[in-house]
Enzyme design. Structure first.
Site, PDB file in Angstrom:
ATOM      1  CD  GLU A   1     -23.328 -23.141  12.033  1.00  0.00           C
ATOM      2  OE1 GLU A   1     -23.161 -23.960  12.947  1.00  0.00           O
ATOM      3  OE2 GLU A   1     -22.701 -23.165  10.965  1.00  0.00           O
TER       4      GLU A   1
ATOM      5  CD  GLU B   1     -24.388 -28.708 -12.168  1.00  0.00           C
ATOM      6  OE1 GLU B   1     -24.819 -29.056 -13.278  1.00  0.00           O
ATOM      7  OE2 GLU B   1     -23.393 -27.977 -12.034  1.00  0.00           O
TER       8      GLU B   1
END
Length: 294
Positions: free
Chosen positions: A113, A82
């Site tokens: 992960e 953004e």
């Protein structure tokens, strides 16, 4: 151990979640969500320190890098992507990495992960250096991928910070600054995409927005470095010039084109009645701050 993490505890208020009506479920979620902003408020002093560190990186032409797994990684990427349309940054200035690579944004990559070395590989791929700031995000505060990234970041002299949703989080040991927003038990036990995810999003909003304000990407409360990548943003750009200068829409549109669609330059041109080249010089001298350029 998981049982010691508050985010993994059972919520006493929702023991009968499966027996609630839809409305009761929604009311329960809303009630729990109200606690999140208050939990974030307790960490504002720490968040301020993180922002100051990020601003310093930007001033030295360094970057802000988010790393995380699962929801945490997705939120980091969401904040990063953004920044170019909102603040006119290039796509390198703020970046997000997720365990398992971009394909993990839409589909879980099993085991990614749990591998510390994957984060090191990701950070090496962008030439991480001492000018950069790396922020590790993990609701549990114990994700190996994030720990590996923070360890590597420290080894090259980069600034480091962590965002977790448990106190005394494991990842806090590997970062210079720690934001620990204790959101507590979720209505659905262990589903940290809920309150913990909301808290992380609020903190990331704060970090990116306040940091961009700190490097001149905002004039008053207007996003004057907005990139006009679609018709909506072209119109918003013109409206920003109107709001910043008090000029008519027609005048704003004229100067927007004269300034080659550079909103900051258009504002300076209108208010100082100068040419495009002079406006650019003033902005360069003011390091991008419109108020200083004026």
């Amino acid at each position: 151990m998981l049982e010691n993490l508050s985010t993994e505890h059972r919520n006493e208020k929702t023991m009968n979640l499966d027996e609630m009506s839809i409305k009761e479920v929604l009311q329960s979620m809303n009630e729990e969500d109200r606690t999140v902003a208050l939990a974030v408020e307790k960490e504002i002093e720490q968040i301020e320190k993180v922002v100051q560190t990020v601003i310093k990186s930007f001033e030295e032409e360094g970057r802000l890098i988010y790393i995380g797994a699962g929801t945490s990684g997705r939120l980091g990427i969401l904040d990063a992507v953004e920044c170019p349309p909102t603040f006119g940054t290039d796509d390198k200035m703020v970046q997000g990495f997720i365990a398992g690579g971009l394909k993990a944004f839409t589909k879980a990559v099993e085991g990614a992960e749990d591998r510390e070395e994957l984060a090191e590989e990701d950070l090496k791929s962008i030439g991480l250096n001492e000018k950069d700031t790396v922020i590790g995000i993990a609701a549990s505060g114990r994700t190996p991928y994030v720990i590996g990234g923070l360890k590597y970041a420290q080894s090259v002299g980069a600034s480091t910070a962590s965002i977790s949703c448990n106190k005394n989080a494991e990842i806090s040991k590997y970062a210079n600054l720690n934001v620990e927003v204790e959101t507590g038990a979720e209505i659905l036990t262990g589903s940290t995409r809920l309150k913990a995810g909301t808290a992380q999003k609020l903190v990331l909003n704060m970090i990116s927005t306040a940091s961009m304000i700190g490097v001149g990407k905002v004039y008053k409360n207007l996003m004057v470095d907005v990139q006009s990548t679609n018709e909506k943003l072209v119109e918003r750009s013109k409206r920003i010039i109107v709001e910043a200068t008090g000029a008519s829409y027609e005048v704003a549109a004229e100067y927007y084109e004269k300034a080659e669609r550079n909103v900051k330059a258009a504002i300076v041109m209108v208010l100082l009645q100068c040419e495009y080249g002079e406006a650019l010089e003033k902005l360069k001298y003011a390091k991008g701050f419109v108020k200083k350029a004026l």
